[in-house]
Design a protein around this motif. Structure first.
Motif, PDB file in Angstrom:
ATOM      1  N   ALA A 161      88.792  -3.409  18.868  1.00 25.86           N
ATOM      2  CA  ALA A 161      87.762  -3.495  19.908  1.00 25.86           C
ATOM      3  C   ALA A 161      86.373  -3.498  19.276  1.00 25.86           C
ATOM      4  O   ALA A 161      86.167  -2.939  18.194  1.00 25.86           O
ATOM      5  N   HIS A 162      85.425  -4.115  19.965  1.00 25.09           N
ATOM      6  CA  HIS A 162      84.024  -4.090  19.514  1.00 25.09           C
ATOM      7  C   HIS A 162      83.441  -2.728  19.900  1.00 25.09           C
ATOM      8  O   HIS A 162      83.384  -2.384  21.073  1.00 25.09           O
ATOM      9  N   VAL A 163      83.008  -1.976  18.915  1.00 25.63           N
ATOM     10  CA  VAL A 163      82.524  -0.609  19.145  1.00 25.63           C
ATOM     11  C   VAL A 163      80.994  -0.575  19.172  1.00 25.63           C
ATOM     12  O   VAL A 163      80.337  -0.974  18.206  1.00 25.63           O
ATOM     13  N   ILE A 164      80.455  -0.093  20.286  1.00 23.28           N
ATOM     14  CA  ILE A 164      79.012   0.113  20.437  1.00 23.28           C
ATOM     15  C   ILE A 164      78.757   1.611  20.484  1.00 23.28           C
ATOM     16  O   ILE A 164      79.431   2.337  21.226  1.00 23.28           O
ATOM     17  N   ALA A 165      77.817   2.088  19.697  1.00 24.68           N
ATOM     18  CA  ALA A 165      77.479   3.512  19.677  1.00 24.68           C
ATOM     19  C   ALA A 165      76.088   3.731  20.239  1.00 24.68           C
ATOM     20  O   ALA A 165      75.141   3.026  19.877  1.00 24.68           O
ATOM     21  N   ILE A 166      75.961   4.711  21.128  1.00 18.33           N
ATOM     22  CA  ILE A 166      74.662   5.173  21.609  1.00 18.33           C
ATOM     23  C   ILE A 166      74.518   6.597  21.110  1.00 18.33           C
ATOM     24  O   ILE A 166      75.184   7.517  21.597  1.00 18.33           O
ATOM     25  N   THR A 167      73.667   6.798  20.117  1.00 20.24           N
ATOM     26  CA  THR A 167      73.563   8.095  19.463  1.00 20.24           C
ATOM     27  C   THR A 167      72.191   8.257  18.839  1.00 20.24           C
ATOM     28  O   THR A 167      71.424   7.295  18.753  1.00 20.24           O
ATOM     29  N   LYS A 168      71.877   9.465  18.408  1.00 19.39           N
ATOM     30  CA  LYS A 168      70.543   9.718  17.868  1.00 19.39           C
ATOM     31  C   LYS A 168      70.327   8.963  16.556  1.00 19.39           C
ATOM     32  O   LYS A 168      71.279   8.650  15.833  1.00 19.39           O
ATOM     33  N   TYR A 169      69.071   8.695  16.267  1.00 14.08           N
ATOM     34  CA  TYR A 169      68.687   7.949  15.067  1.00 14.08           C
ATOM     35  C   TYR A 169      68.867   8.863  13.853  1.00 14.08           C
ATOM     36  O   TYR A 169      67.963   9.593  13.457  1.00 14.08           O
ATOM     37  N   SER A 170      70.069   8.844  13.298  1.00 10.74           N
ATOM     38  CA  SER A 170      70.400   9.712  12.183  1.00 10.74           C
ATOM     39  C   SER A 170      71.698   9.212  11.578  1.00 10.74           C
ATOM     40  O   SER A 170      72.435   8.435  12.186  1.00 10.74           O
ATOM     41  N   ASP A 216      88.201  -6.338  24.040  1.00 10.56           N
ATOM     42  CA  ASP A 216      87.528  -5.271  24.788  1.00 10.56           C
ATOM     43  C   ASP A 216      86.325  -4.731  24.038  1.00 10.56           C
ATOM     44  O   ASP A 216      86.199  -4.890  22.818  1.00 10.56           O
ATOM     45  N   VAL A 217      85.438  -4.080  24.789  1.00  7.00           N
ATOM     46  CA  VAL A 217      84.286  -3.378  24.210  1.00  7.00           C
ATOM     47  C   VAL A 217      84.422  -1.888  24.516  1.00  7.00           C
ATOM     48  O   VAL A 217      84.704  -1.505  25.657  1.00  7.00           O
ATOM     49  N   ALA A 218      84.226  -1.067  23.498  1.00  7.94           N
ATOM     50  CA  ALA A 218      84.253   0.387  23.668  1.00  7.94           C
ATOM     51  C   ALA A 218      82.866   0.936  23.360  1.00  7.94           C
ATOM     52  O   ALA A 218      82.341   0.719  22.266  1.00  7.94           O
ATOM     53  N   ILE A 219      82.263   1.595  24.347  1.00  5.26           N
ATOM     54  CA  ILE A 219      80.931   2.172  24.164  1.00  5.26           C
ATOM     55  C   ILE A 219      81.067   3.690  24.048  1.00  5.26           C
ATOM     56  O   ILE A 219      81.539   4.357  24.977  1.00  5.26           O
ATOM     57  N   PHE A 220      80.654   4.223  22.906  1.00  2.00           N
ATOM     58  CA  PHE A 220      80.746   5.661  22.647  1.00  2.00           C
ATOM     59  C   PHE A 220      79.359   6.282  22.755  1.00  2.00           C
ATOM     60  O   PHE A 220      78.415   5.845  22.087  1.00  2.00           O
ATOM     61  N   VAL A 221      79.248   7.297  23.612  1.00  2.00           N
ATOM     62  CA  VAL A 221      77.969   7.960  23.862  1.00  2.00           C
ATOM     63  C   VAL A 221      78.042   9.379  23.309  1.00  2.00           C
ATOM     64  O   VAL A 221      78.862  10.185  23.756  1.00  2.00           O
ATOM     65  N   SER A 222      77.216   9.689  22.326  1.00  2.00           N
ATOM     66  CA  SER A 222      77.207  11.022  21.726  1.00  2.00           C
ATOM     67  C   SER A 222      75.881  11.247  21.036  1.00  2.00           C
ATOM     68  O   SER A 222      75.517  10.493  20.133  1.00  2.00           O
ATOM     69  N   ASN A 223      75.147  12.264  21.446  1.00  2.23           N
ATOM     70  CA  ASN A 223      73.848  12.529  20.825  1.00  2.23           C
ATOM     71  C   ASN A 223      74.004  12.850  19.345  1.00  2.23           C
ATOM     72  O   ASN A 223      73.322  12.281  18.497  1.00  2.23           O
ATOM     73  N   SER A 224      74.929  13.738  19.017  1.00  6.10           N
ATOM     74  CA  SER A 224      75.104  14.154  17.621  1.00  6.10           C
ATOM     75  C   SER A 224      75.792  13.095  16.779  1.00  6.10           C
ATOM     76  O   SER A 224      75.512  12.969  15.579  1.00  6.10           O
ATOM     77  N   GLY A 225      76.717  12.362  17.383  1.00  5.61           N
ATOM     78  CA  GLY A 225      77.501  11.389  16.627  1.00  5.61           C
ATOM     79  C   GLY A 225      78.635  12.015  15.856  1.00  5.61           C
ATOM     80  O   GLY A 225      79.318  11.348  15.065  1.00  5.61           O
TER      81      GLY A 225
END
Length: 287
Positions: A210-219, A184-193
């Motif tokens: 699971a393969h973890v993909i993060a969508i978060t701010k460049y920090s 499975d793939v888990a996509i986590f969306v969080s601006n702050s992280g």
């Protein structure tokens, strides 16, 4: 200059996650952009009240092998900013005229997307698309405004017959993460992280392989460091909700990239699903 190589945007986004000494270098650079290309490493160290070694360490933190290549990139970024000087982020002020608000919100959203392209790793997008194409299930995790992005992603990937679901509260996220597998793939969306509910579910997803993909701010954040694939966004440093709006727009743009990447690569397989889902909705509207 390539749109994905604006070091000044990267410095702005990463400033708060740097070490105290590196932050001194970053703050001096951001406050004195125009003079930086003319400074030697020793001059910049003195001006920022640090040391030559600290400046060099800062350059390496930002992804450069040495000071010279860093300065070349600074010069290129300054040239790019000159061309875009009329498109800087503008906060919404109490009592602003509606026409001003319309203009500023539109400009901020466009700039958020452009700046995201400056920090987004293209190879990471390729890895994410490949992981999504071969996944058994896709689970999206987000809280608040990030939850809305997760729900948008669920709607999109459902259209191409991907088994997927969005989880937008802590309890359901933890339950879903517990049932993830290595396929499975888990996509986590969080601006702050740093959202606690997201991090709890992240740890469980990692534990289950699971393969973890993060969508978060460049920090630097716990989410960005633990993700298998990191997709960074850039957001404005402004106080009223237009900042949150900008981050949401940037996140939605990343979701669009992932969806379009999967749909394009597997078009022969998914075109029938796109056609069916479009037809049923169109027929429903006509009734």
């Amino acid at each position: 200059m390539a749109i994905n190589d604006n070091v000044l945007i990267k410095i702005r986004e990463r400033k708060d996650s740097l070490t105290p000494v590196e932050r001194l270098v970053a703050e001096y650079i951001l406050s004195n952009k125009e003079e930086i290309p003319h400074l030697s490493i020793k001059s910049l160290a003195q001006a920022s009240k640090t040391s030559d070694a600290s400046v060099l360490r800062f350059c390496k933190t930002m992804g450069y092998g040495g000071y010279r290549s860093f300065i070349v990139s600074i010069s290129a970024s300054l040239g790019s900013m000159d061309e875009e000087s009329g498109d800087q982020y503008t906060d919404i002020q109490p009592g602003d005229e509606l026409m001003t608000i319309i203009s500023n919100i539109g400009r901020n959203n466009m700039r958020s997307i452009e700046d995201t392209l400056s920090v987004l790793d293209r190879s990471a997008v390729e890895r994410a698309v490949q992981a999504l194409r071969t996944s058994n299930r896709i689970m999206f995790f987000g809280i608040g405004a990030s939850g809305l992005v997760a729900q948008d992603a669920e709607q999109k990937f459902t259209r191409i017959n991907k088994i997927c679901h969005a989880f937008v509260d802590g309890h359901s996220q933890l339950t879903a993460a517990t049932l993830l597998t290595k396929d499975d793939v888990a996509i986590f969306v969080s601006n702050s992280g740093d959202t606690l509910e997201i991090l709890d579910a992240l740890d469980m997803a990692k534990k289950n392989g699971a393969h973890v993909i993060a969508i978060t701010k460049y920090s630097k954040s716990e989410l960005s460091e633990k993700a298998d694939t990191l997709l960074s966004i850039s957001t404005p440093e402004i106080s009223i909700r237009s900042g949150a709006m900008g981050s949401r727009i940037a996140m939605l743009t990343i979701i669009d990239m992932l969806f379009a990447g999967v749909a394009s690569a597997d078009y022969q397989q998914v075109k029938k699903y796109l056609s069916k889902s479009h037809s049923i909705i169109a027929n429903k509207r006509r009734k």
